[in-house]
Design an enzyme around this catalytic site. Structure first.
Site, PDB file in Angstrom:
ATOM      1  N   ARG A  35     -32.688  17.373  -4.042  1.00  0.00           N
ATOM      2  CA  ARG A  35     -33.499  18.158  -4.309  1.00  0.00           C
ATOM      3  C   ARG A  35     -33.427  19.884  -4.171  1.00  0.00           C
ATOM      4  NH1 ARG A  35     -39.863  15.461  -2.962  1.00  0.00           N
ATOM      5  NH2 ARG A  35     -40.184  14.955  -4.538  1.00  0.00           N
ATOM      6  N   LYS A 198     -48.395  -0.916  -6.719  1.00  0.00           N
ATOM      7  CA  LYS A 198     -49.483  -1.190  -7.537  1.00  0.00           C
ATOM      8  C   LYS A 198     -49.608  -0.976  -8.504  1.00  0.00           C
ATOM      9  CE  LYS A 198     -51.405   0.816  -2.861  1.00  0.00           C
ATOM     10  NZ  LYS A 198     -52.551   1.243  -2.438  1.00  0.00           N
ATOM     11  N   GLY A 355     -39.431   9.033  -7.512  1.00  0.00           N
ATOM     12  CA  GLY A 355     -40.406   8.338  -6.636  1.00  0.00           C
ATOM     13  C   GLY A 355     -39.316   7.233  -5.731  1.00  0.00           C
ATOM     14  N   GLY A 378     -44.801  12.078  -9.214  1.00  0.00           N
ATOM     15  CA  GLY A 378     -46.921  12.169  -9.372  1.00  0.00           C
ATOM     16  C   GLY A 378     -46.529  13.315 -10.547  1.00  0.00           C
TER      17      GLY A 378
HETATM   18  P1  AMP Z   1     -44.267   2.759  -5.710  1.00  0.00           P
HETATM   19  O1  AMP Z   1     -44.317   3.754  -4.613  1.00  0.00           O
HETATM   20  O2  AMP Z   1     -45.408   1.890  -6.480  1.00  0.00           O
HETATM   21  O3  AMP Z   1     -43.300   2.849  -6.998  1.00  0.00           O
HETATM   22  O4  AMP Z   1     -43.522   1.248  -5.377  1.00  0.00           O
HETATM   23  C1  AMP Z   1     -42.826   1.140  -4.621  1.00  0.00           C
HETATM   24  C2  AMP Z   1     -42.666   0.615  -4.123  1.00  0.00           C
HETATM   25  O5  AMP Z   1     -43.596  -0.632  -4.092  1.00  0.00           O
HETATM   26  C3  AMP Z   1     -41.102  -0.036  -2.204  1.00  0.00           C
HETATM   27  O6  AMP Z   1     -41.380   0.491  -1.560  1.00  0.00           O
HETATM   28  C4  AMP Z   1     -41.053  -1.307  -2.416  1.00  0.00           C
HETATM   29  O7  AMP Z   1     -40.357  -1.858  -2.189  1.00  0.00           O
HETATM   30  C5  AMP Z   1     -42.250  -1.937  -3.324  1.00  0.00           C
HETATM   31  N1  AMP Z   1     -42.456  -2.951  -3.959  1.00  0.00           N
HETATM   32  C6  AMP Z   1     -41.872  -3.453  -4.813  1.00  0.00           C
HETATM   33  N2  AMP Z   1     -41.976  -4.334  -5.303  1.00  0.00           N
HETATM   34  C7  AMP Z   1     -43.215  -5.382  -4.197  1.00  0.00           C
HETATM   35  C8  AMP Z   1     -43.384  -6.402  -4.187  1.00  0.00           C
HETATM   36  N3  AMP Z   1     -42.964  -7.214  -5.083  1.00  0.00           N
HETATM   37  N4  AMP Z   1     -43.655  -7.039  -2.725  1.00  0.00           N
HETATM   38  C9  AMP Z   1     -43.505  -5.659  -1.757  1.00  0.00           C
HETATM   39  N5  AMP Z   1     -43.312  -4.447  -2.584  1.00  0.00           N
HETATM   40  C10 AMP Z   1     -43.072  -4.520  -3.800  1.00  0.00           C
END
Ligand code: AMP
Length: 397
Positions: A35, A198, A355, A378
Protein backbone atom coordinates in the site's frame (compact mmCIF):
# COMPACT_ATOMS: atom_id res chain seq x y z
CA UNK A 1 -11.95 12.14 -14.04
CA UNK A 2 -10.12 14.80 -12.03
CA UNK A 3 -6.65 13.31 -11.71
CA UNK A 4 -3.42 14.89 -10.51
CA UNK A 5 -2.09 14.68 -14.07
CA UNK A 6 -4.12 17.77 -14.94
CA UNK A 7 -2.50 19.93 -12.29
CA UNK A 8 0.85 21.59 -11.71
CA UNK A 9 1.66 21.38 -8.00
CA UNK A 10 4.46 23.95 -8.12
CA UNK A 11 4.59 25.82 -4.79
CA UNK A 12 1.43 24.05 -3.59
CA UNK A 13 1.04 22.26 -0.28
CA UNK A 14 -0.89 19.12 -1.17
CA UNK A 15 -2.92 17.42 1.55
CA UNK A 16 -2.86 13.79 0.43
CA UNK A 17 -5.04 11.04 1.95
CA UNK A 18 -3.14 7.79 1.57
CA UNK A 19 -3.88 4.31 2.87
CA UNK A 20 -0.81 3.42 4.92
CA UNK A 21 -2.79 0.93 6.99
CA UNK A 22 -0.05 -1.68 6.54
CA UNK A 23 0.33 -4.89 8.55
CA UNK A 24 3.01 -4.74 11.28
CA UNK A 25 4.62 -7.60 13.20
CA UNK A 26 5.05 -7.58 17.00
CA UNK A 27 8.26 -5.53 16.66
CA UNK A 28 6.45 -2.99 14.45
CA UNK A 29 8.21 -4.08 11.26
CA UNK A 30 6.08 -3.72 8.15
CA UNK A 31 5.25 -7.19 6.81
CA UNK A 32 3.67 -6.00 3.53
CA UNK A 33 4.44 -2.51 2.20
CA UNK A 34 2.38 -2.79 -1.00
CA UNK A 35 0.00 0.00 0.00
CA UNK A 36 2.88 2.37 0.68
CA UNK A 37 4.66 1.53 -2.57
CA UNK A 38 1.39 2.04 -4.41
CA UNK A 39 1.18 5.67 -3.22
CA UNK A 40 4.73 6.64 -4.25
CA UNK A 41 3.95 7.72 -7.86
CA UNK A 42 1.46 10.31 -6.57
CA UNK A 43 3.83 11.67 -3.91
CA UNK A 44 6.71 11.83 -6.38
CA UNK A 45 4.64 13.63 -9.03
CA UNK A 46 3.79 16.39 -6.53
CA UNK A 47 7.40 16.68 -5.37
CA UNK A 48 8.74 16.68 -8.94
CA UNK A 49 6.34 19.49 -9.85
CA UNK A 50 7.89 21.56 -7.07
CA UNK A 51 5.20 21.10 -4.45
CA UNK A 52 5.26 19.78 -0.89
CA UNK A 53 3.20 16.93 0.54
CA UNK A 54 1.23 16.52 3.77
CA UNK A 55 0.35 12.85 4.17
CA UNK A 56 -2.59 11.68 6.27
CA UNK A 57 -3.64 8.09 6.96
CA UNK A 58 -5.12 5.76 9.52
CA UNK A 59 -3.39 2.69 10.95
CA UNK A 60 -5.17 -0.18 12.68
CA UNK A 61 -8.26 0.25 14.79
CA UNK A 62 -7.54 2.62 17.68
CA UNK A 63 -10.51 3.19 19.95
CA UNK A 64 -10.82 6.93 19.39
CA UNK A 65 -7.70 8.08 21.26
CA UNK A 66 -3.92 7.81 20.91
CA UNK A 67 -2.46 4.28 21.27
CA UNK A 68 1.31 3.87 20.85
CA UNK A 69 0.99 0.59 18.96
CA UNK A 70 -1.02 2.32 16.23
CA UNK A 71 1.33 5.28 15.80
CA UNK A 72 2.30 6.04 12.22
CA UNK A 73 5.77 6.78 13.60
CA UNK A 74 6.40 3.04 13.14
CA UNK A 75 6.42 3.47 9.37
CA UNK A 76 8.33 6.76 9.21
CA UNK A 77 11.77 5.18 8.63
CA UNK A 78 10.54 2.94 5.82
CA UNK A 79 8.69 5.81 4.16
CA UNK A 80 11.80 8.01 4.28
CA UNK A 81 13.85 5.21 2.69
CA UNK A 82 11.25 4.65 -0.03
CA UNK A 83 11.14 8.35 -0.93
CA UNK A 84 14.87 8.83 -0.41
CA UNK A 85 14.33 11.89 1.78
CA UNK A 86 13.75 12.59 5.45
CA UNK A 87 9.99 12.65 6.01
CA UNK A 88 8.92 15.00 8.82
CA UNK A 89 6.39 13.90 11.41
CA UNK A 90 3.67 15.68 13.39
CA UNK A 91 2.74 13.91 16.65
CA UNK A 92 -0.88 14.98 16.24
CA UNK A 93 -2.81 15.24 12.96
CA UNK A 94 -4.37 18.59 13.99
CA UNK A 95 -3.28 21.32 16.44
CA UNK A 96 -0.42 23.79 16.63
CA UNK A 97 2.45 21.39 15.89
CA UNK A 98 0.77 20.18 12.68
CA UNK A 99 -0.08 23.76 11.70
CA UNK A 100 3.51 24.95 12.23
CA UNK A 101 5.14 21.99 10.52
CA UNK A 102 2.79 22.26 7.53
CA UNK A 103 3.38 26.03 7.29
CA UNK A 104 7.15 25.55 7.33
CA UNK A 105 7.24 22.95 4.56
CA UNK A 106 9.22 24.03 1.52
CA UNK A 107 8.90 22.54 -1.98
CA UNK A 108 10.29 19.00 -2.08
CA UNK A 109 9.48 18.23 1.55
CA UNK A 110 7.05 15.68 2.99
CA UNK A 111 5.21 15.77 6.32
CA UNK A 112 3.42 12.71 7.74
CA UNK A 113 0.60 13.39 10.21
CA UNK A 114 -0.11 11.07 13.15
CA UNK A 115 -2.93 8.51 12.87
CA UNK A 116 -6.23 10.19 11.93
CA UNK A 117 -8.23 7.64 13.89
CA UNK A 118 -6.77 8.87 17.17
CA UNK A 119 -9.78 11.19 16.80
CA UNK A 120 -13.24 9.61 16.75
CA UNK A 121 -14.25 12.61 14.62
CA UNK A 122 -12.40 11.02 11.69
CA UNK A 123 -14.75 8.04 11.34
CA UNK A 124 -17.74 10.19 12.30
CA UNK A 125 -17.04 12.39 9.28
CA UNK A 126 -17.00 15.45 11.52
CA UNK A 127 -16.95 18.66 9.49
CA UNK A 128 -15.06 20.78 12.03
CA UNK A 129 -12.31 18.17 12.26
CA UNK A 130 -12.20 17.95 8.45
CA UNK A 131 -11.87 21.75 8.34
CA UNK A 132 -8.84 21.62 10.65
CA UNK A 133 -7.18 19.07 8.36
CA UNK A 134 -8.09 21.13 5.31
CA UNK A 135 -6.44 24.25 6.75
CA UNK A 136 -3.04 22.52 6.53
CA UNK A 137 -2.91 22.42 2.72
CA UNK A 138 -4.16 24.29 -0.33
CA UNK A 139 -4.88 21.33 -2.62
CA UNK A 140 -6.53 17.99 -1.71
CA UNK A 141 -5.60 14.65 -3.25
CA UNK A 142 -7.29 11.34 -2.42
CA UNK A 143 -5.13 8.30 -3.16
CA UNK A 144 -6.64 5.96 -0.57
CA UNK A 145 -8.76 3.47 -2.48
CA UNK A 146 -8.83 1.14 0.55
CA UNK A 147 -11.00 3.64 2.45
CA UNK A 148 -12.93 5.14 -0.48
CA UNK A 149 -16.11 3.35 0.67
CA UNK A 150 -16.10 5.32 3.92
CA UNK A 151 -17.54 8.82 4.35
CA UNK A 152 -14.84 9.78 6.84
CA UNK A 153 -13.52 13.27 7.52
CA UNK A 154 -10.27 12.73 5.59
CA UNK A 155 -11.69 10.62 2.77
CA UNK A 156 -14.79 12.57 1.80
CA UNK A 157 -15.81 15.51 4.02
CA UNK A 158 -12.47 17.33 3.69
CA UNK A 159 -13.00 17.59 -0.09
CA UNK A 160 -15.81 20.12 0.54
CA UNK A 161 -13.12 22.62 1.57
CA UNK A 162 -11.42 22.33 -1.83
CA UNK A 163 -14.24 22.91 -4.33
CA UNK A 164 -11.92 23.64 -7.25
CA UNK A 165 -8.70 21.97 -6.18
CA UNK A 166 -9.41 18.29 -5.40
CA UNK A 167 -7.99 15.40 -7.34
CA UNK A 168 -7.66 11.62 -7.54
CA UNK A 169 -4.13 10.34 -7.09
CA UNK A 170 -2.63 7.85 -9.54
CA UNK A 171 -3.50 4.82 -7.40
CA UNK A 172 -7.15 5.82 -7.07
CA UNK A 173 -7.37 6.50 -10.80
CA UNK A 174 -5.82 3.13 -11.66
CA UNK A 175 -8.05 1.24 -9.20
CA UNK A 176 -11.18 2.91 -10.60
CA UNK A 177 -10.14 2.31 -14.20
CA UNK A 178 -9.61 -1.41 -13.58
CA UNK A 179 -12.74 -1.84 -11.47
CA UNK A 180 -14.81 -0.08 -14.12
CA UNK A 181 -13.31 -2.19 -16.87
CA UNK A 182 -14.45 -5.38 -15.14
CA UNK A 183 -17.77 -4.01 -13.92
CA UNK A 184 -18.94 -2.32 -17.11
CA UNK A 185 -16.76 -3.33 -20.04
CA UNK A 186 -15.89 -6.97 -19.41
CA UNK A 187 -14.91 -8.98 -22.47
CA UNK A 188 -16.79 -12.28 -22.45
CA UNK A 189 -16.64 -14.98 -21.22
CA UNK A 190 -16.58 -13.23 -17.83
CA UNK A 191 -15.95 -15.48 -14.83
CA UNK A 192 -16.17 -14.43 -11.19
CA UNK A 193 -14.37 -16.63 -8.66
CA UNK A 194 -15.78 -16.28 -5.17
CA UNK A 195 -14.29 -17.81 -2.07
CA UNK A 196 -13.45 -16.96 1.50
CA UNK A 197 -15.16 -17.68 4.74
CA UNK A 198 -18.69 -16.35 4.59
CA UNK A 199 -21.58 -16.25 2.15
CA UNK A 200 -23.11 -13.40 4.13
CA UNK A 201 -20.20 -11.04 3.28
CA UNK A 202 -20.59 -11.65 -0.44
CA UNK A 203 -24.34 -11.86 -1.03
CA UNK A 204 -24.78 -8.39 -2.50
CA UNK A 205 -21.74 -8.86 -4.69
CA UNK A 206 -22.91 -12.24 -5.96
CA UNK A 207 -26.39 -10.85 -6.68
CA UNK A 208 -25.04 -7.93 -8.67
CA UNK A 209 -22.57 -10.17 -10.52
CA UNK A 210 -25.38 -12.42 -11.71
CA UNK A 211 -26.37 -9.67 -14.14
CA UNK A 212 -22.89 -9.53 -15.62
CA UNK A 213 -21.00 -12.81 -15.53
CA UNK A 214 -21.19 -15.92 -17.69
CA UNK A 215 -19.66 -18.18 -15.04
CA UNK A 216 -19.66 -17.98 -11.26
CA UNK A 217 -17.22 -20.22 -9.43
CA UNK A 218 -17.87 -20.72 -5.73
CA UNK A 219 -15.23 -22.25 -3.47
CA UNK A 220 -13.72 -21.71 -0.05
CA UNK A 221 -15.57 -21.89 3.25
CA UNK A 222 -18.78 -20.47 1.85
CA UNK A 223 -19.25 -23.42 -0.52
CA UNK A 224 -20.20 -25.67 2.43
CA UNK A 225 -23.34 -23.67 3.17
CA UNK A 226 -24.34 -24.25 -0.47
CA UNK A 227 -23.52 -27.99 -0.11
CA UNK A 228 -25.60 -28.32 3.05
CA UNK A 229 -28.46 -26.35 1.49
CA UNK A 230 -28.47 -28.88 -1.34
CA UNK A 231 -28.86 -31.73 1.14
CA UNK A 232 -25.21 -32.72 1.60
CA UNK A 233 -23.35 -33.71 4.77
CA UNK A 234 -20.64 -31.20 5.68
CA UNK A 235 -19.42 -32.43 9.10
CA UNK A 236 -18.00 -29.54 11.10
CA UNK A 237 -17.18 -27.36 8.07
CA UNK A 238 -18.03 -23.65 8.10
CA UNK A 239 -21.79 -23.19 7.97
CA UNK A 240 -24.14 -20.24 7.99
CA UNK A 241 -27.35 -22.10 8.61
CA UNK A 242 -29.57 -19.05 8.28
CA UNK A 243 -28.18 -18.42 4.80
CA UNK A 244 -29.08 -21.82 3.38
CA UNK A 245 -32.39 -20.67 1.81
CA UNK A 246 -30.56 -17.74 0.25
CA UNK A 247 -27.98 -20.08 -1.32
CA UNK A 248 -30.80 -22.00 -3.03
CA UNK A 249 -32.37 -18.73 -4.12
CA UNK A 250 -29.07 -17.57 -5.66
CA UNK A 251 -28.77 -20.84 -7.56
CA UNK A 252 -32.30 -20.38 -8.93
CA UNK A 253 -31.61 -16.77 -9.90
CA UNK A 254 -28.40 -17.79 -11.65
CA UNK A 255 -30.29 -20.42 -13.63
CA UNK A 256 -32.94 -17.91 -14.64
CA UNK A 257 -30.28 -15.47 -15.83
CA UNK A 258 -28.33 -18.10 -17.73
CA UNK A 259 -25.27 -17.87 -15.49
CA UNK A 260 -23.39 -21.14 -15.04
CA UNK A 261 -22.57 -21.74 -11.40
CA UNK A 262 -19.69 -24.08 -10.61
CA UNK A 263 -19.61 -25.52 -7.10
CA UNK A 264 -16.92 -27.87 -5.74
CA UNK A 265 -17.17 -31.55 -6.75
CA UNK A 266 -14.85 -32.73 -4.01
CA UNK A 267 -13.13 -31.41 -0.94
CA UNK A 268 -10.04 -31.93 1.19
CA UNK A 269 -11.14 -32.65 4.73
CA UNK A 270 -9.23 -32.53 8.01
CA UNK A 271 -9.86 -34.01 11.45
CA UNK A 272 -8.99 -30.68 13.06
CA UNK A 273 -8.28 -27.05 12.12
CA UNK A 274 -4.53 -27.52 11.97
CA UNK A 275 -1.90 -27.65 9.24
CA UNK A 276 -0.77 -31.05 10.56
CA UNK A 277 -4.26 -32.54 10.81
CA UNK A 278 -5.00 -35.92 9.23
CA UNK A 279 -6.54 -35.27 5.80
CA UNK A 280 -8.36 -37.05 2.99
CA UNK A 281 -10.37 -36.30 -0.16
CA UNK A 282 -14.11 -36.88 -0.31
CA UNK A 283 -16.88 -35.90 -2.68
CA UNK A 284 -18.89 -32.78 -1.91
CA UNK A 285 -21.68 -33.44 0.57
CA UNK A 286 -20.04 -36.64 1.88
CA UNK A 287 -18.05 -35.25 4.79
CA UNK A 288 -18.07 -37.56 7.84
CA UNK A 289 -19.09 -36.22 11.24
CA UNK A 290 -16.24 -34.50 13.11
CA UNK A 291 -14.32 -33.72 9.89
CA UNK A 292 -14.16 -30.33 8.24
CA UNK A 293 -13.54 -29.20 4.66
CA UNK A 294 -10.50 -26.93 4.42
CA UNK A 295 -9.71 -26.91 0.70
CA UNK A 296 -11.10 -27.84 -2.71
CA UNK A 297 -10.18 -31.29 -4.04
CA UNK A 298 -8.48 -32.40 -7.31
CA UNK A 299 -11.68 -32.91 -9.36
CA UNK A 300 -12.77 -29.40 -8.40
CA UNK A 301 -9.39 -27.94 -9.29
CA UNK A 302 -9.65 -29.56 -12.76
CA UNK A 303 -13.19 -28.22 -13.29
CA UNK A 304 -12.45 -24.68 -12.07
CA UNK A 305 -9.16 -24.54 -14.02
CA UNK A 306 -10.94 -25.46 -17.21
CA UNK A 307 -13.54 -22.69 -16.81
CA UNK A 308 -10.91 -20.11 -15.83
CA UNK A 309 -8.61 -20.89 -18.75
CA UNK A 310 -11.44 -20.28 -21.23
CA UNK A 311 -12.34 -16.89 -19.75
CA UNK A 312 -11.44 -13.45 -21.09
CA UNK A 313 -12.30 -11.52 -17.92
CA UNK A 314 -11.67 -12.78 -14.39
CA UNK A 315 -12.62 -11.30 -11.04
CA UNK A 316 -11.29 -13.21 -8.05
CA UNK A 317 -12.38 -12.49 -4.50
CA UNK A 318 -11.67 -14.92 -1.68
CA UNK A 319 -9.40 -17.97 -1.29
CA UNK A 320 -10.49 -21.53 -2.13
CA UNK A 321 -9.44 -22.89 1.25
CA UNK A 322 -7.42 -22.10 4.34
CA UNK A 323 -4.43 -21.01 2.25
CA UNK A 324 -2.61 -19.68 5.34
CA UNK A 325 -1.89 -23.37 6.19
CA UNK A 326 0.46 -24.84 3.57
CA UNK A 327 -1.27 -28.23 3.57
CA UNK A 328 -4.56 -26.60 2.63
CA UNK A 329 -3.23 -24.00 0.18
CA UNK A 330 -3.11 -26.29 -2.88
CA UNK A 331 -6.57 -25.36 -4.18
CA UNK A 332 -5.97 -21.63 -3.87
CA UNK A 333 -2.53 -22.04 -5.47
CA UNK A 334 -3.99 -24.05 -8.37
CA UNK A 335 -6.65 -21.40 -9.00
CA UNK A 336 -3.97 -18.68 -8.86
CA UNK A 337 -1.96 -20.64 -11.45
CA UNK A 338 -5.04 -20.96 -13.65
CA UNK A 339 -5.69 -17.20 -13.42
CA UNK A 340 -2.06 -16.54 -14.37
CA UNK A 341 -2.31 -18.97 -17.30
CA UNK A 342 -5.52 -17.32 -18.57
CA UNK A 343 -3.88 -13.90 -18.29
CA UNK A 344 -0.72 -14.89 -20.11
CA UNK A 345 -1.95 -17.46 -22.60
CA UNK A 346 -5.55 -16.40 -23.28
CA UNK A 347 -5.02 -12.67 -22.98
CA UNK A 348 -7.60 -12.48 -20.20
CA UNK A 349 -7.94 -9.42 -17.96
CA UNK A 350 -7.62 -10.60 -14.36
CA UNK A 351 -8.56 -8.44 -11.40
CA UNK A 352 -7.71 -9.79 -7.98
CA UNK A 353 -10.10 -8.27 -5.51
CA UNK A 354 -8.12 -7.15 -2.54
CA UNK A 355 -8.23 -8.62 0.96
CA UNK A 356 -7.35 -12.27 1.31
CA UNK A 357 -7.09 -13.06 -2.40
CA UNK A 358 -4.46 -10.33 -2.65
CA UNK A 359 -2.67 -11.88 0.35
CA UNK A 360 -2.79 -15.29 -1.35
CA UNK A 361 -1.40 -13.94 -4.64
CA UNK A 362 1.35 -12.19 -2.67
CA UNK A 363 2.15 -15.39 -0.73
CA UNK A 364 2.59 -17.25 -4.04
CA UNK A 365 4.68 -14.38 -5.52
CA UNK A 366 2.34 -14.06 -8.49
CA UNK A 367 1.40 -10.40 -8.11
CA UNK A 368 3.21 -9.43 -11.32
CA UNK A 369 1.64 -12.21 -13.37
CA UNK A 370 -1.99 -11.11 -13.16
CA UNK A 371 -3.48 -7.96 -14.69
CA UNK A 372 -4.15 -6.05 -11.46
CA UNK A 373 -4.22 -6.68 -7.72
CA UNK A 374 -6.51 -4.21 -5.97
CA UNK A 375 -5.40 -2.54 -2.72
CA UNK A 376 -9.03 -2.25 -1.61
CA UNK A 377 -11.07 -5.07 -0.09
CA UNK A 378 -14.36 -3.58 1.02
CA UNK A 379 -14.06 -0.62 -1.36
CA UNK A 380 -13.76 -2.84 -4.41
CA UNK A 381 -16.65 -5.04 -3.28
CA UNK A 382 -18.90 -2.02 -2.76
CA UNK A 383 -17.93 -0.60 -6.15
CA UNK A 384 -18.73 -3.94 -7.79
CA UNK A 385 -22.05 -4.06 -5.92
CA UNK A 386 -22.91 -0.87 -7.81
CA UNK A 387 -22.64 1.50 -4.85
CA UNK A 388 -21.27 5.00 -5.25
CA UNK A 389 -18.12 5.29 -3.10
CA UNK A 390 -18.19 8.43 -0.90
CA UNK A 391 -14.46 9.03 -1.48
CA UNK A 392 -15.02 9.02 -5.22
CA UNK A 393 -18.22 11.07 -5.13
CA UNK A 394 -16.48 13.73 -3.02
CA UNK A 395 -13.94 14.38 -5.76
CA UNK A 396 -16.39 14.09 -8.65
CA UNK A 397 -19.06 16.39 -7.24
P1 AMP B 1 -12.82 -13.68 3.38
O1 AMP B 1 -12.23 -12.60 4.22
O2 AMP B 1 -14.29 -13.86 3.53
O3 AMP B 1 -12.38 -13.62 1.93
O4 AMP B 1 -12.25 -15.05 3.96
C1 AMP B 1 -10.90 -15.36 3.94
C2 AMP B 1 -10.63 -16.41 4.95
O5 AMP B 1 -11.43 -17.54 4.69
C3 AMP B 1 -9.19 -16.90 4.95
O6 AMP B 1 -8.58 -16.54 6.16
C4 AMP B 1 -9.32 -18.40 4.81
O7 AMP B 1 -8.46 -19.10 5.67
C5 AMP B 1 -10.76 -18.67 5.18
N1 AMP B 1 -11.26 -19.89 4.57
C6 AMP B 1 -11.29 -20.23 3.29
N2 AMP B 1 -11.78 -21.46 3.13
C7 AMP B 1 -12.06 -21.94 4.36
C8 AMP B 1 -12.58 -23.17 4.86
N3 AMP B 1 -12.90 -24.15 4.03
N4 AMP B 1 -12.74 -23.29 6.18
C9 AMP B 1 -12.41 -22.29 7.01
N5 AMP B 1 -11.92 -21.10 6.61
C10 AMP B 1 -11.74 -20.93 5.30
Amino acid sequence: MNTIDQFDFKDKKALVRVDFNVPLDKDFNITDDKRMRAALPTINKILNDGGSVILMSHLGRPKGGPEAKYSLKHILGDLSRMLDLEVKFAEDCIGQEAIDKAANLVPGQVLLLENLRFYKEEEEGNKEFAGKLASLGNVYVNDAFGTAHRAHASTAIVAEFFPTSKFFGYLMAEELKNAEKVNHHAVKPFTAIMGGAKVSDKILLIESLLDKVDHLIIGGGMAYTFAKAQGGEIGTSLLEEDRMPLCLELLEKAKAKGVQIHLPLDTVIADKFDNNAAKQNVDTGKIPQDWMGLDIGPKTIALFTDVIKQSKTLLWNGPMGVFEMDNFAHGTRAIADAVVAATRENDAFSLIGGGDSAAAIAKFNLEDQVSYVSTGGGALLEYMEGKELPGVKAINS
